[in-house]
Design an enzyme around this catalytic site. Sequence first.
Site, short mmCIF file in Angstrom:
data_model
loop_
_atom_site.label_atom_id
_atom_site.label_comp_id
_atom_site.label_asym_id
_atom_site.label_seq_id
_atom_site.Cartn_x
_atom_site.Cartn_y
_atom_site.Cartn_z
N HIS A 178 -1.88 7.23 9.16
CA HIS A 178 -1.30 6.50 8.03
C HIS A 178 -0.07 7.21 7.47
CE1 HIS A 178 -1.09 3.99 4.49
NE2 HIS A 178 -1.03 5.08 3.76
N HIS A 238 2.54 4.51 1.03
CA HIS A 238 2.80 5.11 2.33
C HIS A 238 3.51 6.45 2.15
CE1 HIS A 238 1.50 1.46 4.36
NE2 HIS A 238 1.61 2.08 5.51
N ASP A 295 3.49 -1.81 6.09
CA ASP A 295 2.63 -2.48 7.08
C ASP A 295 3.12 -3.88 7.42
OD1 ASP A 295 1.16 -0.20 7.13
OD2 ASP A 295 -0.60 -1.01 6.11
N GLU A 310 0.83 -1.20 0.00
CA GLU A 310 0.00 0.00 0.00
C GLU A 310 0.87 1.25 0.00
OE1 GLU A 310 -1.67 0.69 3.91
OE2 GLU A 310 -3.55 1.40 3.06
N GLU A 341 -7.15 -1.72 7.77
CA GLU A 341 -8.32 -2.24 7.06
C GLU A 341 -8.49 -3.75 7.19
OE1 GLU A 341 -6.25 0.08 6.16
OE2 GLU A 341 -7.04 1.43 4.63
N HIS A 353 -2.09 -3.53 9.38
CA HIS A 353 -2.83 -2.74 8.37
C HIS A 353 -4.27 -2.58 8.87
CE1 HIS A 353 -4.24 -1.36 4.47
NE2 HIS A 353 -4.98 -2.44 4.27
N GLU A 397 4.17 5.40 12.17
CA GLU A 397 4.82 4.47 11.24
C GLU A 397 6.20 4.97 10.82
OE1 GLU A 397 1.45 1.91 8.95
OE2 GLU A 397 1.67 3.96 8.22
ZN ZN Z 1 0.68 1.55 7.25
MN MN Z 2 -2.11 0.21 5.96
#
Ligand code: ZN
Ligand code: MN
Length: 252
Positions: A173, A35, A44, A33, A121, A119, A178
């Site tokens: 996010h 970032h 992630d 994904e 979701e 992650h 992170e």
């Molecule tokens: Zn992430």
């Molecule tokens: Mn994620």
Amino acid sequence: MKETLMNRLTWMEYQERVRDEQAPVFLPVGALEQHGPHLPLGTDAILSTAVAEGVAGATSGLVAPAMAYGYKSQPKCGGGQHSPGTTSLDAMTLAHTVRDTVREFARHGVKKLVIVNGHYENQWFLIEGINLAMRELGKTPLTIMRLEYWDFFTPPTLAKAFPDGFPGYALEHAAVLETSMMLHYHPELVRLDRIPNDPPADFQPYDIYPTRTEWVPPSGVLSSAKSATREKGTAMVNELTTLISAAVKKEF
Ligand code: ZN
Ligand code: MN
């Protein structure tokens, strides 16, 4: 030191670890994904794997190879599906992959399984996969612990990391948490000079389909990562490793 990576063991060594020693097995789950311009697509899975490895080290556990693909990125917590590289699974694919993997661990005698989610979701589809597997297994000696690693951050840590107030995990996010954790584990993967300074995303209290991509900052970062530091990352990682290890020891 004992090997912590499952895929480096032979089948006989693995059998001994999970059957005789009843080692907890950690299954990190992530996503491929976007970032932002400063963190890699695999963040992630990289972070959930790193957290799992730290905890496995403290609990004589084993870390299985990560599930590196996750459920579809949502605009309000991952920036959405429109960025190249955000390569996602349908919900049932993820749930069934989790179901199949859990069933295989059970078949080989794993009694303690910890699913470490990285992650946002993924959460409900991991739960669904676990639920389907447990229903299929019926009475089983397997116990599963499932967690989102960020739920282990304590208020004092968040207060230190966010002197101006914590925006919440959804908006975090590719932001301070992170980025700081990546600066701790893999500083070579953080493009410090490319950290954007967009204001936090301004979402509506509803969703629109097709996605209003203009709601998402062009960088894909949902709140500023400017105040990320390696020191914050180290403090966060130490706290997570200690608290998750304690929880694993308590439950198993
Ligand atoms: Zn992430
Ligand atoms: Mn994620």
